[in-house]
Design a protein around this motif. Structure first.
Motif, PDB file in Angstrom:
ATOM      1  N   TYR A  85      41.689  36.883  46.563  1.00 54.08           N
ATOM      2  CA  TYR A  85      41.339  38.089  45.812  1.00 54.08           C
ATOM      3  C   TYR A  85      41.697  39.390  46.529  1.00 54.08           C
ATOM      4  O   TYR A  85      41.718  40.456  45.910  1.00 54.08           O
ATOM      5  CB  TYR A  85      39.858  38.078  45.418  1.00 54.08           C
ATOM      6  CG  TYR A  85      38.896  38.285  46.561  1.00 54.08           C
ATOM      7  CD1 TYR A  85      38.531  39.570  46.966  1.00 54.08           C
ATOM      8  CD2 TYR A  85      38.337  37.199  47.232  1.00 54.08           C
ATOM      9  CE1 TYR A  85      37.641  39.759  48.015  1.00 54.08           C
ATOM     10  CE2 TYR A  85      37.457  37.386  48.273  1.00 54.08           C
ATOM     11  CZ  TYR A  85      37.111  38.668  48.661  1.00 54.08           C
ATOM     12  OH  TYR A  85      36.238  38.854  49.694  1.00 54.08           O
ATOM     13  N   ALA A  86      41.988  39.340  47.830  1.00 56.42           N
ATOM     14  CA  ALA A  86      42.352  40.564  48.543  1.00 56.42           C
ATOM     15  C   ALA A  86      43.305  40.231  49.680  1.00 56.42           C
ATOM     16  O   ALA A  86      43.205  39.165  50.291  1.00 56.42           O
ATOM     17  CB  ALA A  86      41.106  41.260  49.091  1.00 56.42           C
ATOM     18  N   ASP A 149      35.558  44.466  47.486  1.00 62.81           N
ATOM     19  CA  ASP A 149      36.876  44.073  46.993  1.00 62.81           C
ATOM     20  C   ASP A 149      36.783  42.902  46.020  1.00 62.81           C
ATOM     21  O   ASP A 149      37.545  42.837  45.053  1.00 62.81           O
ATOM     22  CB  ASP A 149      37.797  43.746  48.166  1.00 62.81           C
ATOM     23  CG  ASP A 149      38.138  44.990  48.982  1.00 62.81           C
ATOM     24  OD1 ASP A 149      37.911  46.120  48.501  1.00 62.81           O
ATOM     25  OD2 ASP A 149      38.614  44.821  50.120  1.00 62.81           O
ATOM     26  N   PHE A 153      38.217  42.867  42.231  1.00 63.26           N
ATOM     27  CA  PHE A 153      39.067  41.786  41.724  1.00 63.26           C
ATOM     28  C   PHE A 153      38.482  41.199  40.440  1.00 63.26           C
ATOM     29  O   PHE A 153      39.210  40.975  39.468  1.00 63.26           O
ATOM     30  CB  PHE A 153      39.216  40.691  42.789  1.00 63.26           C
ATOM     31  CG  PHE A 153      39.905  39.457  42.284  1.00 63.26           C
ATOM     32  CD1 PHE A 153      41.282  39.442  42.108  1.00 63.26           C
ATOM     33  CD2 PHE A 153      39.184  38.317  41.978  1.00 63.26           C
ATOM     34  CE1 PHE A 153      41.924  38.294  41.641  1.00 63.26           C
ATOM     35  CE2 PHE A 153      39.813  37.173  41.513  1.00 63.26           C
ATOM     36  CZ  PHE A 153      41.192  37.167  41.338  1.00 63.26           C
ATOM     37  N   ARG A 158      43.073  41.828  39.280  1.00 61.53           N
ATOM     38  CA  ARG A 158      44.239  42.058  40.132  1.00 61.53           C
ATOM     39  C   ARG A 158      43.880  41.910  41.605  1.00 61.53           C
ATOM     40  O   ARG A 158      42.817  42.325  42.042  1.00 61.53           O
ATOM     41  CB  ARG A 158      44.786  43.463  39.887  1.00 61.53           C
ATOM     42  CG  ARG A 158      45.379  43.627  38.512  1.00 61.53           C
ATOM     43  CD  ARG A 158      46.189  44.906  38.335  1.00 61.53           C
ATOM     44  NE  ARG A 158      45.977  45.879  39.370  1.00 61.53           N
ATOM     45  CZ  ARG A 158      45.706  47.157  39.152  1.00 61.53           C
ATOM     46  NH1 ARG A 158      45.626  47.623  37.936  1.00 61.53           N
ATOM     47  NH2 ARG A 158      45.544  47.997  40.165  1.00 61.53           N
ATOM     48  N   LEU A 159      44.827  41.341  42.365  1.00 59.52           N
ATOM     49  CA  LEU A 159      44.667  41.195  43.801  1.00 59.52           C
ATOM     50  C   LEU A 159      44.497  42.578  44.431  1.00 59.52           C
ATOM     51  O   LEU A 159      45.275  43.493  44.158  1.00 59.52           O
ATOM     52  CB  LEU A 159      45.909  40.506  44.377  1.00 59.52           C
ATOM     53  CG  LEU A 159      45.879  40.139  45.856  1.00 59.52           C
ATOM     54  CD1 LEU A 159      44.906  39.011  46.114  1.00 59.52           C
ATOM     55  CD2 LEU A 159      47.282  39.747  46.320  1.00 59.52           C
ATOM     56  N   VAL A 160      43.474  42.731  45.258  1.00 60.61           N
ATOM     57  CA  VAL A 160      43.251  43.993  45.965  1.00 60.61           C
ATOM     58  C   VAL A 160      44.197  44.006  47.164  1.00 60.61           C
ATOM     59  O   VAL A 160      44.229  43.057  47.928  1.00 60.61           O
ATOM     60  CB  VAL A 160      41.777  44.100  46.419  1.00 60.61           C
ATOM     61  CG1 VAL A 160      41.572  45.360  47.271  1.00 60.61           C
ATOM     62  CG2 VAL A 160      40.845  44.076  45.221  1.00 60.61           C
TER      63      VAL A 160
END
Length: 162
Positions: A85-86, A149, A153, A158-160
């Motif tokens: 996710y990040a 974060d 997400f 969207r990917l951080v």
């Protein structure tokens, strides 16, 4: 079986480069919540801060494999489903040994896992699941960012990237 620091890729690179140069630290972090919404934290053996499971990638590993291995080494739990996710590349960090690293890290949220939580391992002196409003003791500085974060997400899908 976990590698010793000296056997690890990062330990070998640090030994060959020396203590003063900045080198890349490539690794992964995991955020894991139990069915009650409590966050899994470990108390690190090196600085005794409470942290999310994380660590350096070894040669031949993917980021996902690194996340799964680090979670297992530090807690005895093995992730069976996880999502990145990040992704962090802008941070430079100097540890208590005065080694400086530019971090290249991916954070994963764990959806399912197996195993039984070990409260003590070679890398942790305690571990447990904690309500977000009652996190224990001195905590790692990255916990708040990792949770913020993850919220972003989940909100955007969207990917951080930082």
């Amino acid at each position: 079986m976990a590698l010793t620091w000296g056997e690890s890729y990062l330990g070998r690179v640090r030994a060959s480069v020396g203590d003063t140069d900045t080198i890349f630290f490539v690794g992964a972090r995991t955020v894991l919540f139990d069915d009650e919404g409590r966050l899994l934290l470990i108390q690190r053996s090196d600085n005794h801060r409470w942290a999310i499971p994380a660590g350096a990638m070894e040669l031949g590993e993917s980021m996902e494999q690194c996340a799964i291995r680090e979670l297992w080494e530090e807690t005895g739990l093995r992730a069976t489903s996880l999502t990145p996710y990040a992704f962090y590349t802008e941070y430079t960090y100097t540890n208590q040994f005065q080694h400086t690293y530019q971090q290249v890290l991916m954070s994963f949220v764990v959806h399912s896992w197996e195993g039984e939580l070990l409260r003590q391992t070679d890398e942790s002196v305690d571990a447990g699941f904690f309500p977000l409003d009652a996190l224990p003791g001195e905590k790692s500085l990255i916990i708040d960012e990792a949770l913020t974060d993850l919220e972003e997400f989940r909100r955007t899908g969207r990917l951080v990237m930082k």
